[in-house]
Motif scaffolding. Structure first.
Motif, PDB file in Angstrom:
ATOM      1  N   ALA A 118       0.905  -1.178  -0.103  1.00 45.96           N
ATOM      2  CA  ALA A 118       0.069   0.047   0.042  1.00 45.96           C
ATOM      3  C   ALA A 118       0.954   1.220   0.010  1.00 45.96           C
ATOM      4  O   ALA A 118       1.777   1.416   0.590  1.00 45.96           O
ATOM      5  CB  ALA A 118      -0.797   0.157   1.237  1.00 45.96           C
ATOM      6  N   LEU A 119       0.720   1.955  -0.941  1.00 48.86           N
ATOM      7  CA  LEU A 119       1.168   3.393  -0.836  1.00 48.86           C
ATOM      8  C   LEU A 119       0.261   4.699  -0.320  1.00 48.86           C
ATOM      9  O   LEU A 119      -0.972   4.874  -0.962  1.00 48.86           O
ATOM     10  CB  LEU A 119       1.773   3.694  -2.065  1.00 48.86           C
ATOM     11  CG  LEU A 119       2.359   5.028  -2.311  1.00 48.86           C
ATOM     12  CD1 LEU A 119       3.526   5.373  -1.726  1.00 48.86           C
ATOM     13  CD2 LEU A 119       2.612   5.197  -4.080  1.00 48.86           C
ATOM     14  N   GLY A 120       0.518   5.560   0.371  1.00 48.37           N
ATOM     15  CA  GLY A 120      -0.381   6.683   0.763  1.00 48.37           C
ATOM     16  C   GLY A 120       0.474   7.757   1.600  1.00 48.37           C
ATOM     17  O   GLY A 120       1.483   7.659   1.852  1.00 48.37           O
ATOM     18  N   PRO A 121      -0.225   8.710   1.527  1.00 49.39           N
ATOM     19  CA  PRO A 121      -1.316   9.287   1.008  1.00 49.39           C
ATOM     20  C   PRO A 121      -1.189   9.562  -0.313  1.00 49.39           C
ATOM     21  O   PRO A 121      -0.256  10.192  -0.648  1.00 49.39           O
ATOM     22  CB  PRO A 121      -1.948  10.267   1.821  1.00 49.39           C
ATOM     23  CG  PRO A 121      -0.492  10.932   2.414  1.00 49.39           C
ATOM     24  CD  PRO A 121       0.292  10.104   2.566  1.00 49.39           C
ATOM     25  N   VAL A 122      -1.976   9.276  -1.303  1.00 49.86           N
ATOM     26  CA  VAL A 122      -1.847   9.734  -2.656  1.00 49.86           C
ATOM     27  C   VAL A 122      -2.212  11.067  -2.838  1.00 49.86           C
ATOM     28  O   VAL A 122      -1.665  11.812  -3.612  1.00 49.86           O
ATOM     29  CB  VAL A 122      -2.577   8.591  -3.651  1.00 49.86           C
ATOM     30  CG1 VAL A 122      -2.587   9.119  -5.102  1.00 49.86           C
ATOM     31  CG2 VAL A 122      -2.206   7.278  -3.615  1.00 49.86           C
ATOM     32  N   TYR A 123      -3.179  11.482  -2.327  1.00 50.33           N
ATOM     33  CA  TYR A 123      -3.788  13.056  -2.225  1.00 50.33           C
ATOM     34  C   TYR A 123      -3.884  13.209  -0.674  1.00 50.33           C
ATOM     35  O   TYR A 123      -3.801  12.627  -0.030  1.00 50.33           O
ATOM     36  CB  TYR A 123      -5.110  12.752  -3.118  1.00 50.33           C
ATOM     37  CG  TYR A 123      -5.397  12.502  -4.499  1.00 50.33           C
ATOM     38  CD1 TYR A 123      -4.703  13.512  -5.290  1.00 50.33           C
ATOM     39  CD2 TYR A 123      -5.521  11.252  -4.661  1.00 50.33           C
ATOM     40  CE1 TYR A 123      -4.762  13.307  -6.664  1.00 50.33           C
ATOM     41  CE2 TYR A 123      -5.637  11.117  -6.127  1.00 50.33           C
ATOM     42  CZ  TYR A 123      -5.197  12.010  -7.104  1.00 50.33           C
ATOM     43  OH  TYR A 123      -5.348  11.697  -8.442  1.00 50.33           O
ATOM     44  N   GLY A 136       1.188  11.601  -4.815  1.00 52.31           N
ATOM     45  CA  GLY A 136       1.110  11.764  -5.965  1.00 52.31           C
ATOM     46  C   GLY A 136       1.054  10.815  -7.274  1.00 52.31           C
ATOM     47  O   GLY A 136       1.448   9.812  -6.827  1.00 52.31           O
ATOM     48  N   LEU A 137       0.426  10.893  -8.371  1.00 53.36           N
ATOM     49  CA  LEU A 137       0.337   9.909  -9.176  1.00 53.36           C
ATOM     50  C   LEU A 137       1.666   9.488  -9.838  1.00 53.36           C
ATOM     51  O   LEU A 137       1.862   8.248 -10.345  1.00 53.36           O
ATOM     52  CB  LEU A 137      -0.797  10.197 -10.563  1.00 53.36           C
ATOM     53  CG  LEU A 137      -1.876  10.401  -9.780  1.00 53.36           C
ATOM     54  CD1 LEU A 137      -2.912  10.835 -11.239  1.00 53.36           C
ATOM     55  CD2 LEU A 137      -2.606   9.040  -9.290  1.00 53.36           C
ATOM     56  N   GLU A 138       2.651  10.280  -9.888  1.00 52.69           N
ATOM     57  CA  GLU A 138       4.017   9.866 -10.451  1.00 52.69           C
ATOM     58  C   GLU A 138       4.627   8.861  -9.491  1.00 52.69           C
ATOM     59  O   GLU A 138       5.217   7.967  -9.954  1.00 52.69           O
ATOM     60  CB  GLU A 138       4.721  10.972 -10.652  1.00 52.69           C
ATOM     61  CG  GLU A 138       4.513  11.924 -11.792  1.00 52.69           C
ATOM     62  CD  GLU A 138       5.539  13.228 -11.882  1.00 52.69           C
ATOM     63  OE1 GLU A 138       6.381  13.061 -11.441  1.00 52.69           O
ATOM     64  OE2 GLU A 138       5.340  13.994 -12.773  1.00 52.69           O
ATOM     65  N   ARG A 139       4.372   8.999  -8.317  1.00 57.63           N
ATOM     66  CA  ARG A 139       5.117   8.030  -7.209  1.00 57.63           C
ATOM     67  C   ARG A 139       4.103   6.738  -7.338  1.00 57.63           C
ATOM     68  O   ARG A 139       4.777   5.834  -7.157  1.00 57.63           O
ATOM     69  CB  ARG A 139       4.671   8.805  -5.869  1.00 57.63           C
ATOM     70  CG  ARG A 139       5.502   7.649  -4.602  1.00 57.63           C
ATOM     71  CD  ARG A 139       6.851   7.415  -4.775  1.00 57.63           C
ATOM     72  NE  ARG A 139       7.693   8.733  -4.677  1.00 57.63           N
ATOM     73  CZ  ARG A 139       7.837   8.968  -3.377  1.00 57.63           C
ATOM     74  NH1 ARG A 139       7.940   8.248  -2.297  1.00 57.63           N
ATOM     75  NH2 ARG A 139       8.702  10.004  -3.149  1.00 57.63           N
ATOM     76  N   VAL A 140       2.922   6.904  -7.721  1.00 57.56           N
ATOM     77  CA  VAL A 140       2.318   5.690  -7.702  1.00 57.56           C
ATOM     78  C   VAL A 140       2.727   4.691  -9.119  1.00 57.56           C
ATOM     79  O   VAL A 140       2.954   3.828  -8.838  1.00 57.56           O
ATOM     80  CB  VAL A 140       0.650   5.809  -8.106  1.00 57.56           C
ATOM     81  CG1 VAL A 140       0.061   4.579  -8.354  1.00 57.56           C
ATOM     82  CG2 VAL A 140       0.094   6.552  -6.832  1.00 57.56           C
ATOM     83  N   LEU A 152      -0.321  -3.270  -5.991  1.00 59.79           N
ATOM     84  CA  LEU A 152      -0.177  -1.947  -5.440  1.00 59.79           C
ATOM     85  C   LEU A 152      -1.721  -1.516  -5.086  1.00 59.79           C
ATOM     86  O   LEU A 152      -2.359  -1.471  -5.895  1.00 59.79           O
ATOM     87  CB  LEU A 152       0.404  -1.131  -6.504  1.00 59.79           C
ATOM     88  CG  LEU A 152       0.663   0.220  -5.907  1.00 59.79           C
ATOM     89  CD1 LEU A 152       1.334   0.623  -4.681  1.00 59.79           C
ATOM     90  CD2 LEU A 152       1.286   1.313  -6.888  1.00 59.79           C
ATOM     91  N   VAL A 153      -1.759  -1.023  -3.854  1.00 62.46           N
ATOM     92  CA  VAL A 153      -2.962  -0.509  -3.344  1.00 62.46           C
ATOM     93  C   VAL A 153      -2.782   1.087  -3.101  1.00 62.46           C
ATOM     94  O   VAL A 153      -1.849   1.384  -2.436  1.00 62.46           O
ATOM     95  CB  VAL A 153      -3.384  -1.018  -2.180  1.00 62.46           C
ATOM     96  CG1 VAL A 153      -4.784  -0.344  -1.443  1.00 62.46           C
ATOM     97  CG2 VAL A 153      -3.631  -2.654  -2.297  1.00 62.46           C
ATOM     98  N   GLY A 154      -3.275   1.998  -3.783  1.00 67.10           N
ATOM     99  CA  GLY A 154      -3.297   3.332  -3.417  1.00 67.10           C
ATOM    100  C   GLY A 154      -4.312   3.602  -2.457  1.00 67.10           C
ATOM    101  O   GLY A 154      -5.502   3.310  -1.977  1.00 67.10           O
ATOM    102  N   ILE A 155      -4.191   4.603  -1.284  1.00 68.04           N
ATOM    103  CA  ILE A 155      -4.528   4.869  -0.191  1.00 68.04           C
ATOM    104  C   ILE A 155      -4.786   6.518   0.170  1.00 68.04           C
ATOM    105  O   ILE A 155      -3.352   6.890  -0.030  1.00 68.04           O
ATOM    106  CB  ILE A 155      -4.833   4.148   0.772  1.00 68.04           C
ATOM    107  CG1 ILE A 155      -5.655   4.596   2.168  1.00 68.04           C
ATOM    108  CG2 ILE A 155      -3.178   4.406   1.576  1.00 68.04           C
ATOM    109  CD1 ILE A 155      -5.762   3.709   3.491  1.00 68.04           C
TER     110      ILE A 155
END
Length: 208
Positions: A118-123, A136-140, A152-155
């Motif tokens: 999991a990666l966060g916080p995306v926003y 941010g989306l580039e890091r995603v 990969l989970v975005g949170i």
């Protein structure tokens, strides 16, 4: 474990019960500031509720209770990993997902061959104060390249409107907390999330 594109996170079993019949397939029970007795009771109730609705339950933090109570998936933060017996989890066929926020944490997480990262916080998020700014989306996209076959989970700060960008960047799954918890009608918002993610294929993943 079954990893669905929509990953609901709730802070109590009372919030879980009315949302499960709406098409939820993957849910995390994240308990904070509960007594040991209440923690145990809520995990048992969530386990049984999810079993009845054929929903994948992920227990946050309490890996020892997950072992004892027959749950098959846990989510662990970086601080939890210091005291987790990963071999015991593997012997019991318990899948585990791991939180990451920076390069060192990602390397550490991938060394354990998790069911997902999991990666966060995306926003920006209102959930809690964090030492990390929005990824941010580039890091995603960078995380997905480095994760390779690991889902990969975005949170963090996600909404249905932001979902296409998240998945275009490479995320496999969107974990949702405050967008549903703070909604005027959490049931309606959950149904909107279910509908928004149904065009994306669920994954089946297991720890090696």
């Amino acid at each position: 474990m079954k990893l669905d594109p929509f990953y609901l996170i709730v802070g109590g079993v009372d919030r879980l019960a009315p949302l499960l019949p709406l098409g939820v397939r993957l849910v995390q029970l994240r308990l904070k500031d509960t007594t040991p007795h209440d923690t145990r009771v809520q995990i048992i109730q969530a386990r049984d509720l999810c079993a009845r609705h054929n929903v994948q339950l992920v227990v946050n933090d309490y890996w020892e209770l997950a072992l004892e109570l027959g749950c098959n998936a846990v989510h662990l933060g970086q601080e939890d990993m210091d005291r987790t017996d990963f071999n015991a989890l593997r012997r019991a066929d318990i899948s585990f997902g791991l939180s990451t926020h920076d390069d060192a944490e990602l390397e550490r997480a991938l060394s354990h061959d998790p069911a997902y990262v999991a990666l966060g916080p995306v926003y920006p998020t209102l959930l809690k104060k964090m030492p990390w700014g929005p990824q941010g989306l580039e890091r995603v996209a960078d995380w997905k390249r480095r994760c390779r076959d690991t889902p990969l989970v975005g949170i963090g700060g996600l909404t249905p409107q932001r979902l296409p960008g998240l998945f275009a960047a490479g995320a496999d799954c969107a974990a949702v907390v405050t967008d549903i918890q703070l909604a005027d009608d959490p049931g309606v918002r959950t149904a909107q999330w279910v509908a928004a993610t149904r065009g994306y294929a669920p994954l089946t993943t297991a720890n090696a």
